[in-house]
Scaffold this active site. Structure first.
Site, PDB file in Angstrom:
ATOM      1  CE  LYS A   1      21.039  22.512 -19.576  1.00  0.00           C
ATOM      2  NZ  LYS A   1      20.346  21.851 -18.464  1.00  0.00           N
TER       3      LYS A   1
ATOM      4  NE  ARG B   1      17.495  28.811 -11.080  1.00  0.00           N
ATOM      5  CZ  ARG B   1      17.829  27.566 -11.437  1.00  0.00           C
ATOM      6  NH1 ARG B   1      17.876  27.233 -12.718  1.00  0.00           N
ATOM      7  NH2 ARG B   1      18.104  26.647 -10.532  1.00  0.00           N
TER       8      ARG B   1
ATOM      9  CB  SER C   1      19.549  19.362  -5.806  1.00  0.00           C
ATOM     10  OG  SER C   1      18.639  19.680  -6.840  1.00  0.00           O
TER      11      SER C   1
ATOM     12  CD  GLN D   1      17.500  20.119 -11.760  1.00  0.00           C
ATOM     13  OE1 GLN D   1      17.113  19.009 -11.399  1.00  0.00           O
ATOM     14  NE2 GLN D   1      18.048  20.338 -12.934  1.00  0.00           N
TER      15      GLN D   1
ATOM     16  CG  ASP E   1      25.441  20.539 -15.122  1.00  0.00           C
ATOM     17  OD1 ASP E   1      25.093  19.449 -14.625  1.00  0.00           O
ATOM     18  OD2 ASP E   1      24.708  21.550 -15.122  1.00  0.00           O
TER      19      ASP E   1
ATOM     20  NE  ARG F   1      25.593  19.766 -18.894  1.00  0.00           N
ATOM     21  CZ  ARG F   1      25.257  20.953 -19.417  1.00  0.00           C
ATOM     22  NH1 ARG F   1      25.975  21.470 -20.400  1.00  0.00           N
ATOM     23  NH2 ARG F   1      24.215  21.628 -18.968  1.00  0.00           N
TER      24      ARG F   1
HETATM   25  C1  S3P Z   1      20.435  22.921 -12.482  1.00  0.00           C
HETATM   26  C2  S3P Z   1      20.941  22.318 -11.370  1.00  0.00           C
HETATM   27  C3  S3P Z   1      21.817  21.137 -11.423  1.00  0.00           C
HETATM   28  C4  S3P Z   1      22.431  20.950 -12.808  1.00  0.00           C
HETATM   29  C5  S3P Z   1      21.423  21.101 -13.892  1.00  0.00           C
HETATM   30  C6  S3P Z   1      20.784  22.473 -13.846  1.00  0.00           C
HETATM   31  C7  S3P Z   1      19.540  24.073 -12.323  1.00  0.00           C
HETATM   32  O1  S3P Z   1      21.052  19.990 -11.115  1.00  0.00           O
HETATM   33  O2  S3P Z   1      23.066  19.702 -12.893  1.00  0.00           O
HETATM   34  O3  S3P Z   1      22.033  20.936 -15.161  1.00  0.00           O
HETATM   35  O4  S3P Z   1      19.322  24.821 -13.286  1.00  0.00           O
HETATM   36  O5  S3P Z   1      19.028  24.263 -11.214  1.00  0.00           O
HETATM   37  P1  S3P Z   1      20.712  19.566  -9.591  1.00  0.00           P
HETATM   38  O6  S3P Z   1      19.891  20.605  -8.991  1.00  0.00           O
HETATM   39  O7  S3P Z   1      19.989  18.264  -9.744  1.00  0.00           O
HETATM   40  O8  S3P Z   1      22.029  19.409  -8.919  1.00  0.00           O
END
Ligand code: S3P
Length: 440
Positions: free
Chosen positions: A21, A26, A168, A170, A319, A392
């Site tokens: 995912k 990306r 994170s 993200q 996750d 999940r």
């Molecule tokens: C992800 C980062 C994680 C993860 C999410 C996907 C990503 O979150 O839990 O399912 O693709 O960058 P966080 O960046 O909030 O930790």
């Protein structure tokens, strides 16, 4: 939609899981920002990642589906995106919205963003804060901290060096994406290393990055060139099959072509600590177009030992905690999960959800502010449980049901479509029959 889960004695065979995912999101976003064509194979055709494709199409990017999981993206270049004509609905997908805000922070037009009920509850300040420092305007609910949000990017984002309070990927990725158009290098420092798929893929698209240590990355602004991306299978989806293969009494399960980027393999480290028999056969490597390693993972059941999961391990398996909690309940001794308060702001509050739903199955979990303690040696009892709309949770509860005494009904399971649409078929194929039936 509900899952009706019957206990099974046997799970056997080889399977694959859909594309990762994180890497799929990306590939879509870098493909949109690049010059030239990006060809993606193995793209995750699940709701979350399809939201990202729709978002880039709304910004004028041409996306062509060439076959299952195979997309051609005609990059608009860093300055070629256009203002979307309507609100961009990111559905359930935190990665779509947070990475998109990063992209938009460098686009001098207005975009309106929203999401489903779960996503509208999740914190956005963590990305809004650094991106505002870079010159973006982000306004909306909760003083710009909750969706719906409106974002207006800066024509020339300011370079920053930012210490993120949370590990994170993200947040890190949002800053790097905004940094592509910045007036100088951007640096992100994290409290612990998070998944580095953005860094790996940015390099493959020609970006200049430095990583002085595992917690720090510096990106030099500049254009990207379209590339070929092969998306490996998602270890976060494989986790449910691996746990099933470890707890069903007569099991031997192999999941092929799983992405085993070391920033994602915390689960494998924990399984080793629990003395789980897992074999890993590398199938890809840095030679792969994406630079993301792949492996075939095989598990068989065995008596497991409890362990402690904390510190820098947490971002490497965040996750996988719902699946891990199910496994821990069957081990010898009490497993402790600490430093994982982030679980409370995922698709649901997973600490509260695990304690509440596993209790319905007769399994006690002690809820803590930043994690949980899971006593081992427990048996699952068939019950009526709910995912609370969290994919999940739905899959973890279904896996628990495979070894329960009696039938389990998991309510509210349509959410599985967000990340692993083939979950039921894959498990049933391994079970050699309908262990899980879907009730609409
Ligand atoms: C992800 C980062 C994680 C993860 C999410 C996907 C990503 O979150 O839990 O399912 O693709 O960058 P966080 O960046 O909030 O930790």
């Amino acid at each position: 939609m509900n899952f009706r889960v019957r206990p099974v004695r046997r799970l056997a065979g080889e399977c694959e899981v859909p594309g990762d995912k994180s890497i799929s999101h990306r590939a879509a976003l870098l493909g949109a920002l690049a010059d030239g064509l990006t060809e993606v194979q193995g793209y995750l055709e699940a709701e979350d990642c399809l939201r990202t494709l729709t978002a880039i199409q709304m910004m004028g990017v041409e996306v062509t589906r060439k076959g299952p999981g195979h997309y051609r993206i005609a990059g608009a270049g860093l300055g070629g995106l256009v203002e979307p004509a309507d609100v961009v609905d990111c559905g359930n997908s935190g990665t779509t919205v947070r990475l998109l805000i990063g992209v938009l922070a460098g686009q001098p037009f207005w975009t309106l963003l929203t999401g489903d009920e779960s996503l509208r509850r999740r914190p956005m300040k963590r990305v809004a804060e650094p991106l505002t420092l870079m010159g973006a305007t982000i306004v909306g609910r909760s003083d710009g901290g909750r969706l719906p949000l409106a974002v207006r990017g800066a024509a020339l984002p300011r370079a920053i060096a930012y210490d993120t309070p949370v590990a994170s990927a993200q947040v890190k990725s949002a800053i790097l994406l905004a940094g592509l158009r910045a007036d100088g290098p951007v640096t992100v420092r994290e409290p612990a290393p998070s998944r580095d798929h953005s860094e790996v893929m940015l390099r493959a698209f020609g970006a200049r990055l430095e990583r002085p240590d595992t917690r720090t990355v510096t990106l030099h602004p500049g254009p990207l060139s379209g590339a070929a991306v092969q998306v490996p299978g998602d270890i976060s989806s494989a986790a449910f099959l691996l746990v099933a293969g470890l707890i069903v009494p007569d099991a031997r399960v192999t999941v092929r072509r799983v992405g085993v980027n070391p920033t994602r393999t915390g689960l494998l480290d924990v399984l080793a600590a629990m003395r789980a028999p897992v074999t890993t056969a590398l199938q890809g490597g840095p030679g792969e177009p994406t630079g993301e390693p792949m492996a075939a993972l095989t598990v068989t059941p065995a008596p497991l030992l409890a362990t402690t999961v904390a510190g820098p391990l947490i971002p490497r398996l965040i996750d996988e905690v719902p699946a891990l909690a199910v496994l821990a309940a069957t081990a010898r001794g009490t497993t402790e999960i600490r430093d994982a308060a982030e679980l409370r702001v995922k698709e649901s509050d997973r600490i509260a959800a695990l304690a509440r739903e596993l209790a319905k199955m007769g399994v006690g979990v002690e809820e803590r502010a930043d994690g949980m303690a899971i006593p081992g040696g427990q048996r699952f009892r068939g019950a009526r449980v709910t995912s609370g709309g969290d994919h999940r949770m739905a899959m973890a509860l279904a896996v628990a049901g495979l070894t329960a005494e009696g039938e389990t009904v998991v309510e509210d399971t349509a959410c599985v479509q967000t990340s692993f649409p083939t979950f039921v078929d894959t498990l049933n194929a391994l079970a050699g029959g309908p262990a899980i039936t879907v009730e609409r």
